[in-house]
Design a protein around this motif. Structure first.
Motif, PDB file in Angstrom:
ATOM      1  N   ASP A   1       0.835  -1.195   0.000  1.00  0.00           N
ATOM      2  CA  ASP A   1       0.000   0.000   0.000  1.00  0.00           C
ATOM      3  C   ASP A   1       0.873   1.249   0.000  1.00  0.00           C
ATOM      4  OD1 ASP A   1      -2.402   1.353  -0.055  1.00  0.00           O
ATOM      5  OD2 ASP A   1      -3.268   0.189   1.586  1.00  0.00           O
ATOM      6  N   HIS A   2       0.254   2.416  -0.189  1.00  0.00           N
ATOM      7  CA  HIS A   2       0.998   3.680  -0.238  1.00  0.00           C
ATOM      8  C   HIS A   2       1.430   4.103   1.159  1.00  0.00           C
ATOM      9  CE1 HIS A   2       2.073   7.806  -1.273  1.00  0.00           C
ATOM     10  NE2 HIS A   2       1.985   7.453  -2.550  1.00  0.00           N
ATOM     11  N   LYS A   3       2.616   4.658   1.249  1.00  0.00           N
ATOM     12  CA  LYS A   3       3.162   5.067   2.556  1.00  0.00           C
ATOM     13  C   LYS A   3       2.351   6.181   3.203  1.00  0.00           C
ATOM     14  CE  LYS A   3       6.448   8.483   0.698  1.00  0.00           C
ATOM     15  NZ  LYS A   3       5.881   8.484  -0.669  1.00  0.00           N
ATOM     16  N   ALA A   4       1.575   6.930   2.399  1.00  0.00           N
ATOM     17  CA  ALA A   4       0.814   8.054   2.945  1.00  0.00           C
ATOM     18  C   ALA A   4      -0.502   7.618   3.572  1.00  0.00           C
ATOM     19  CB  ALA A   4       0.545   9.083   1.841  1.00  0.00           C
ATOM     20  N   TYR A   5      -0.909   6.380   3.355  1.00  0.00           N
ATOM     21  CA  TYR A   5      -2.203   5.932   3.863  1.00  0.00           C
ATOM     22  C   TYR A   5      -2.058   5.385   5.281  1.00  0.00           C
ATOM     23  CZ  TYR A   5      -3.592   6.319  -1.022  1.00  0.00           C
ATOM     24  OH  TYR A   5      -3.841   6.779  -2.284  1.00  0.00           O
ATOM     25  N   ILE A   6      -3.135   5.463   6.028  1.00  0.00           N
ATOM     26  CA  ILE A   6      -3.066   5.103   7.447  1.00  0.00           C
ATOM     27  C   ILE A   6      -3.239   3.610   7.685  1.00  0.00           C
ATOM     28  CG2 ILE A   6      -3.824   7.366   8.229  1.00  0.00           C
ATOM     29  CD1 ILE A   6      -6.624   6.266   8.568  1.00  0.00           C
ATOM     30  N   SER A   7      -3.677   2.875   6.666  1.00  0.00           N
ATOM     31  CA  SER A   7      -3.886   1.439   6.862  1.00  0.00           C
ATOM     32  C   SER A   7      -2.550   0.711   6.901  1.00  0.00           C
ATOM     33  CB  SER A   7      -4.730   0.864   5.725  1.00  0.00           C
ATOM     34  OG  SER A   7      -4.009   0.923   4.511  1.00  0.00           O
ATOM     35  N   ALA A   8      -2.531  -0.390   7.631  1.00  0.00           N
ATOM     36  CA  ALA A   8      -1.356  -1.257   7.605  1.00  0.00           C
ATOM     37  C   ALA A   8      -1.378  -2.102   6.339  1.00  0.00           C
ATOM     38  CB  ALA A   8      -1.359  -2.172   8.818  1.00  0.00           C
ATOM     39  N   SER A   9      -0.206  -2.543   5.912  1.00  0.00           N
ATOM     40  CA  SER A   9      -0.168  -3.379   4.725  1.00  0.00           C
ATOM     41  C   SER A   9       1.070  -4.246   4.737  1.00  0.00           C
ATOM     42  CB  SER A   9      -0.188  -2.515   3.455  1.00  0.00           C
ATOM     43  OG  SER A   9      -0.560  -3.285   2.337  1.00  0.00           O
TER      44      SER A   9
END
Length: 417
Positions: free
Chosen positions: A357-365
């Motif tokens: 996922d994108h580093k700017a998003y708050i979700s874990a991945s």
């Protein structure tokens, strides 16, 4: 067995087929000699049978049965039982559930909280719907590590039965942390008839187990209705080739194909891993419609921007990603990030790109190894932005810049032996 004895007898009398006529002579001069040789061969056969039995017993695999203290008994043995544990729900920390043993041993330590790193706590059930046979709300969850004689075990989300050729280990529900909490979490297959730890029932809210609801859109709504609670099953008998639906040359090793899935990109809590949901799910108990009782799971879209980096043969932006679960005939598979070739003695399964996922998003991945020539799910191409796939760029410094230049997109390879 009579045929075997006859063959041995004629061999003893006449010698090897390749020998000349002069060497074809009677070696054993009495019935006692032949009987002794038969006894010797019987013993060798018994030894070989014992060796085969031992080899069969030495083969096997392990898995965790979440929510229980005993194994299924289906050719399984208990390694140990203990407590389902993880980082507390209100801390930004580790994603995984782990099974801590009931009786730990220690190396060097200092008692008392010094706040020097991470925390680990027990796990409570958080249930607001009558899914389980008994009320498990705020009870502490046990776990047991089991060993089966079958060399391969896998957890299949969205199924309550086995595919042909596989043996059921246990069924349950896919559970994770709540989408509104800070901590990241993994998915765990919690037994459909769970138990509680003897000291439980106080509401301590450490690590938490919530049911996982479907969020359709990138997932087909006909097969995966909105808000339905996902079941799961552990089966014995792996290798995920993400984004390859027809499987091509890997067809002979396919277990099942389906949809790449995970928690939504804009959700802070929930699970970090990508899962491969089967194309045709089966269900246990459920209530349709989003009740917001825990975690979500949705399909996954490619996020490929052709003006920056687009290595794929076709434009995959906003397409929904399929997946296939494969079983290699070789007993060991390894996923190697940062390589496009296998080390000597290993066989290539597939190559691709390391995506997350994108580093700017708050979700874990988590990281996934996406095939070099990806495909799309038939219902895709609408931008719903649920779970997402982005390329992974190297950030050197702690990594050596000569080997891992800043901003270079990492490839990957899956090898077997």
């Amino acid at each position: 067995m009579k045929f075997l004895y006859f063959f041995i007898f004629t061999f003893l009398l006449h010698g090897n087929v390749g020998e000349n006529s002069e060497s074809r002579r009677l070696v054993y001069h009495s019935g006692e000699d032949i009987a002794a040789e038969f006894q010797k061969l019987r013993q060798e056969i018994q030894n070989l049978r014992a060796e085969v039995t031992t080899l069969k017993q030495e083969k096997g695999s392990t898995y965790v049965r979440w929510g229980r203290t005993t194994c299924s008994g289906n050719e399984t043995e208990k390694v140990y039982s203990g407590f389902t544990s993880g980082s507390p729900y209100d801390k930004v920390g580790d994603a995984s559930y782990v099974c801590l043993p009931q009786h730990p041993t220690w190396a060097k330590y200092v008692d008392g909280i010094q706040d020097v790193g991470g925390y680990i706590s027990g796990t409570e059930y958080q249930l607001y719907t009558a899914i389980f046979p008994q009320n498990m709300q705020d009870q502490d969850a046990p776990c047991v590590v089991c060993r089966t004689q079958r060399p391969t075990t896998l957890m299949i989300p969205g199924r309550t039965d086995c595919y042909p050729g596989w043996t059921m280990e246990y069924t349950g529900y896919l559970m994770t942390g709540h989408t509104s909490y800070k901590d990241t979490s993994n998915y765990a297959c919690v037994d459909a008839d769970p138990e509680a730890v003897y000291h439980g029932e106080a509401n301590m809210n450490g690590k938490l187990f919530y049911l996982t609801e479907v969020k359709c859109g990138s997932l087909p709504c006909q097969e995966y209705p909105d808000g339905r609670e996902l079941a799961c099953a552990y089966k014995g008998q792996r290798m995920l080739d993400w984004a390859k639906l027809p499987v091509m040359e890997l067809e002979r090793k396919k277990v099942y194909s389906g949809f790449t899935a995970g928690s939504l990109y804009e959700i802070e809590g929930g699970a970090g891993k990508y899962l491969c949901l089967p194309q045709h799910p089966t269900w246990a108990k459920y209530v349709d419609g989003i009740q917001d009782i825990g975690g979500y799971i949705s399909g996954t879209e490619y996020q490929i921007f052709t003006n920056t980096f687009s290595p794929f043969p076709q434009n995959m932006h906003d397409q929904d990603a399929p997946c296939v679960l494969c079983r290699s005939p070789r007993p060991t598979t390894v996923m190697i990030p940062g390589k496009t070739d296998c080390y000597p003695g290993w066989t290539i399964e597939y190559t691709g790109y390391l995506m997350t996922d994108h580093k700017a998003y708050i979700s874990a991945s988590d990281y996934a190894f996406v095939d070099m020539n990806p495909e799309a799910v038939y219902h895709g191409d609408v931008s719903l932005n649920d779970k997402l796939f982005y390329f992974t760029e190297a950030k050197c410094g702690s990594l050596p810049c000569q080997e891992y230049p800043d901003g270079r997109e990492l490839a990957c390879i899956v090898c077997s032996k």
